[in-house]
Design an enzyme around this catalytic site. Structure first.
Site, mmCIF file in Angstrom:
data_model
loop_
_atom_site.group_PDB
_atom_site.id
_atom_site.type_symbol
_atom_site.label_atom_id
_atom_site.label_comp_id
_atom_site.label_asym_id
_atom_site.label_seq_id
_atom_site.Cartn_x
_atom_site.Cartn_y
_atom_site.Cartn_z
ATOM 1 N N SER A 24 0.801 -1.212 0.000
ATOM 2 C CA SER A 24 0.000 0.000 0.000
ATOM 3 C C SER A 24 0.839 1.270 0.000
ATOM 4 O O SER A 24 2.060 1.241 -0.045
ATOM 5 C CB SER A 24 -0.970 0.044 1.178
ATOM 6 O OG SER A 24 -0.258 0.248 2.381
ATOM 7 N N THR A 56 -1.602 0.626 -6.314
ATOM 8 C CA THR A 56 -1.647 0.129 -4.951
ATOM 9 C C THR A 56 -2.935 0.649 -4.320
ATOM 10 O O THR A 56 -3.836 1.075 -5.025
ATOM 11 C CB THR A 56 -0.380 0.536 -4.158
ATOM 12 O OG1 THR A 56 -0.359 -0.161 -2.920
ATOM 13 C CG2 THR A 56 -0.273 2.022 -3.954
ATOM 14 N N TYR A 57 -3.031 0.591 -2.998
ATOM 15 C CA TYR A 57 -4.210 1.100 -2.318
ATOM 16 C C TYR A 57 -3.788 1.989 -1.161
ATOM 17 O O TYR A 57 -2.676 1.893 -0.636
ATOM 18 C CB TYR A 57 -5.098 -0.047 -1.825
ATOM 19 C CG TYR A 57 -4.424 -0.950 -0.826
ATOM 20 C CD1 TYR A 57 -4.555 -0.722 0.544
ATOM 21 C CD2 TYR A 57 -3.633 -2.013 -1.242
ATOM 22 C CE1 TYR A 57 -3.923 -1.534 1.468
ATOM 23 C CE2 TYR A 57 -2.999 -2.832 -0.327
ATOM 24 C CZ TYR A 57 -3.144 -2.593 1.025
ATOM 25 O OH TYR A 57 -2.507 -3.393 1.936
ATOM 26 N N GLY A 72 5.750 -2.073 1.260
ATOM 27 C CA GLY A 72 5.880 -3.357 0.580
ATOM 28 C C GLY A 72 6.706 -3.245 -0.685
ATOM 29 O O GLY A 72 7.639 -2.447 -0.776
ATOM 30 N N ALA A 73 6.345 -4.042 -1.685
ATOM 31 C CA ALA A 73 7.119 -4.117 -2.928
ATOM 32 C C ALA A 73 7.227 -2.771 -3.635
ATOM 33 O O ALA A 73 8.218 -2.503 -4.322
ATOM 34 C CB ALA A 73 6.500 -5.154 -3.860
#
Length: 113
Positions: A24, A56-57, A72-73
């Protein structure tokens, strides 16, 4: 029906990149409110620095903190210090007026665009 731009945070600066988070983008709650984004909303993030683009969110960050954190990624693609644009879209059959905002280097609201 068309996907049209509904909300945008323009010229935000990434304040953190946390590879160890599930995923996210964390966004200051004040900016979320000004643009009409929703927690969990899918967004397109574009780096003006590197040219990277990703979806993403949104998760809510502390209000008035200026936080913009890639989690994250996505932290591998967009790093701390990069200038980004965060965009949300809507599928509609009507013309809409987007809520676009400009922020300063500290991710503080400057004006509606």
């Amino acid at each position: 029906m068309r996907f049209v731009l509904r909300s945008k945070i323009h010229k935000a600066t990434v304040t953190e990149a946390n590879l160890n988070y599930v995923g996210s983008i964390t966004v200051d709650e004040d900016l979320i409110e000004k643009t009409g984004f929703w927690p969990g909303e899918k967004v397109l993030v574009v780096s003006n620095t590197s040219g990277a683009r990703l979806e993403t969110y949104i998760i809510v960050g502390k209000k008035h903190s200026g936080v913009i954190c890639m989690n994250g990624a996505s932290a591998l693609l967009i790093k701390k210090g990069e200038e980004i644009i965060i965009m949300g879209f809507e599928l509609t059959d009507k013309k809409i007026k987007p809520k676009n905002i400009l922020v300063d280097k500290d991710n503080k609201f400057v004006k509606y665009l």
